[in-house]
Design a protein around this motif. Sequence first.
Motif, PDB file in Angstrom:
ATOM      1  N   UNK A 211     -17.849  -3.466  10.536  1.00 56.55           N
ATOM      2  CA  UNK A 211     -16.791  -3.860   9.603  1.00 56.55           C
ATOM      3  C   UNK A 211     -17.340  -4.930   8.682  1.00 56.55           C
ATOM      4  N   UNK A 212     -17.199  -4.732   7.368  1.00 60.69           N
ATOM      5  CA  UNK A 212     -17.739  -5.687   6.406  1.00 60.69           C
ATOM      6  C   UNK A 212     -16.616  -6.216   5.517  1.00 60.69           C
ATOM      7  N   UNK A 213     -16.973  -7.188   4.671  1.00 59.88           N
ATOM      8  CA  UNK A 213     -15.977  -7.873   3.846  1.00 59.88           C
ATOM      9  C   UNK A 213     -16.263  -7.667   2.362  1.00 59.88           C
ATOM     10  N   UNK A 214     -15.194  -7.400   1.604  1.00 61.87           N
ATOM     11  CA  UNK A 214     -15.233  -7.152   0.158  1.00 61.87           C
ATOM     12  C   UNK A 214     -15.788  -5.751  -0.121  1.00 61.87           C
ATOM     13  N   UNK A 215     -15.642  -5.329  -1.375  1.00 59.35           N
ATOM     14  CA  UNK A 215     -16.069  -3.990  -1.733  1.00 59.35           C
ATOM     15  C   UNK A 215     -16.985  -4.009  -2.947  1.00 59.35           C
ATOM     16  N   UNK A 216     -17.971  -3.142  -2.905  1.00 62.17           N
ATOM     17  CA  UNK A 216     -18.892  -2.892  -4.012  1.00 62.17           C
ATOM     18  C   UNK A 216     -19.183  -1.397  -3.973  1.00 62.17           C
ATOM     19  N   UNK A 234      -9.836  -8.260  -0.461  1.00 60.96           N
ATOM     20  CA  UNK A 234      -8.941  -9.351  -0.815  1.00 60.96           C
ATOM     21  C   UNK A 234      -8.139  -8.965  -2.068  1.00 60.96           C
ATOM     22  N   UNK A 235      -7.451  -9.926  -2.624  1.00 56.66           N
ATOM     23  CA  UNK A 235      -6.669  -9.709  -3.844  1.00 56.66           C
ATOM     24  C   UNK A 235      -7.123 -10.686  -4.930  1.00 56.66           C
ATOM     25  N   UNK A 262      -2.604 -14.982  -0.060  1.00 53.83           N
ATOM     26  CA  UNK A 262      -2.690 -13.567  -0.402  1.00 53.83           C
ATOM     27  C   UNK A 262      -3.240 -12.803   0.802  1.00 53.83           C
ATOM     28  N   UNK A 263      -2.873 -11.555   0.916  1.00 56.60           N
ATOM     29  CA  UNK A 263      -3.207 -10.775   2.105  1.00 56.60           C
ATOM     30  C   UNK A 263      -4.528 -10.025   1.953  1.00 56.60           C
ATOM     31  N   UNK A 264      -5.074  -9.639   3.100  1.00 60.10           N
ATOM     32  CA  UNK A 264      -6.275  -8.801   3.165  1.00 60.10           C
ATOM     33  C   UNK A 264      -5.856  -7.424   3.656  1.00 60.10           C
ATOM     34  N   UNK A 265      -6.492  -6.399   3.121  1.00 61.15           N
ATOM     35  CA  UNK A 265      -6.222  -5.034   3.560  1.00 61.15           C
ATOM     36  C   UNK A 265      -7.482  -4.429   4.158  1.00 61.15           C
ATOM     37  N   UNK A 266      -7.312  -3.736   5.284  1.00 58.55           N
ATOM     38  CA  UNK A 266      -8.424  -3.052   5.934  1.00 58.55           C
ATOM     39  C   UNK A 266      -8.497  -1.621   5.411  1.00 58.55           C
ATOM     40  N   UNK A 267      -9.643  -1.261   4.862  1.00 57.67           N
ATOM     41  CA  UNK A 267      -9.852   0.079   4.318  1.00 57.67           C
ATOM     42  C   UNK A 267     -10.795   0.854   5.232  1.00 57.67           C
ATOM     43  N   UNK A 268     -10.333   1.986   5.729  1.00 57.78           N
ATOM     44  CA  UNK A 268     -11.177   2.825   6.579  1.00 57.78           C
ATOM     45  C   UNK A 268     -11.458   4.182   5.928  1.00 57.78           C
ATOM     46  N   UNK A 269     -10.894   4.376   4.734  1.00 58.94           N
ATOM     47  CA  UNK A 269     -11.119   5.603   3.966  1.00 58.94           C
ATOM     48  C   UNK A 269     -11.018   5.240   2.492  1.00 58.94           C
ATOM     49  N   UNK A 270     -12.018   5.606   1.692  1.00 56.76           N
ATOM     50  CA  UNK A 270     -12.014   5.201   0.294  1.00 56.76           C
ATOM     51  C   UNK A 270     -10.809   5.762  -0.459  1.00 56.76           C
ATOM     52  N   UNK A 271     -10.195   6.810   0.089  1.00 56.50           N
ATOM     53  CA  UNK A 271      -8.998   7.360  -0.536  1.00 56.50           C
ATOM     54  C   UNK A 271      -7.809   6.415  -0.485  1.00 56.50           C
ATOM     55  N   UNK A 272      -7.902   5.364   0.350  1.00 55.79           N
ATOM     56  CA  UNK A 272      -6.809   4.389   0.468  1.00 55.79           C
ATOM     57  C   UNK A 272      -6.817   3.367  -0.672  1.00 55.79           C
TER      58      UNK A 272
END
Length: 278
Positions: A211-216, A234-235, A262-272
Amino acid sequence: MPKAESTRYWQSVKQGAVDAGNERGADVVFRGPMLHEDVEKQKAIIAEGMQDRPDAIVIAPAHTTLLAESLNKATKLGTLVLGIDSSMEGVDLTTFISTDNKAAGRDAAEYLLGLTHGKGAVLLLRHADDNGSTLDREQSFAKAMAAKAPNTKLISSGFIGVSIGNAYHSILELLQQHPGITAIFASSEKISIGCVQALRELKPKHEVRVLVFDQTPEIRQALQDKLIDGFMIQQPYRMGYLGVNAACDALEGKRVPKRMVTKVKLITNVGELRPETE
């Protein structure tokens, strides 16, 4: 003032700030260092910016304490100071707006424990010893691991977030030194990218949940390739928007809360993934 101007994260902060400025009729000047953790550059930008006597400074500090003197000089001259993203000490902030990093660390631990059932060893990849946001994530992660899985071995990387290259080499070495690792949590964007690069090269023979943090783009591709199990977003747009909006409210004499989360969201599928401004 972001920690750096160039990354996708800070450009999202900028867009939120500019949009709020347009709505409120505020002139937003976005200036930050080219590189992260450049405290001296942030000091220089504050000094130069204060020549124009801005009504407010909205800042993501590159250090928890080293900007206090510069920002306190600004407040004495009547400029409001608002913090976003990372905490700092010794400054009377109008408000502080950030991710709930303690909740993020706790949620990360619970997610990985759900995947590993508490078996094996967990590697915590740490960013820097002077960054308030990542320190909160890391400490909360470690605390949750100790409380919920006391028999699980937690391996700390030490602080490796100086650069993606440094993170990559450090993680390669750690994975080779500790073949029993079954889960990894990376607390920042730089070490998340370094982690992805190390995993692609090493190709662990046993399953490692990550599990990693932030998106690129690299992180999203890693999720699509099933190299990682998820990433936490994050937001940043909302942080920039709330920062400028709160500054305008305070300047108009309206009450502003001392803390906004602000809230954090966990993404387990890029479609989310959805545009943050929706």
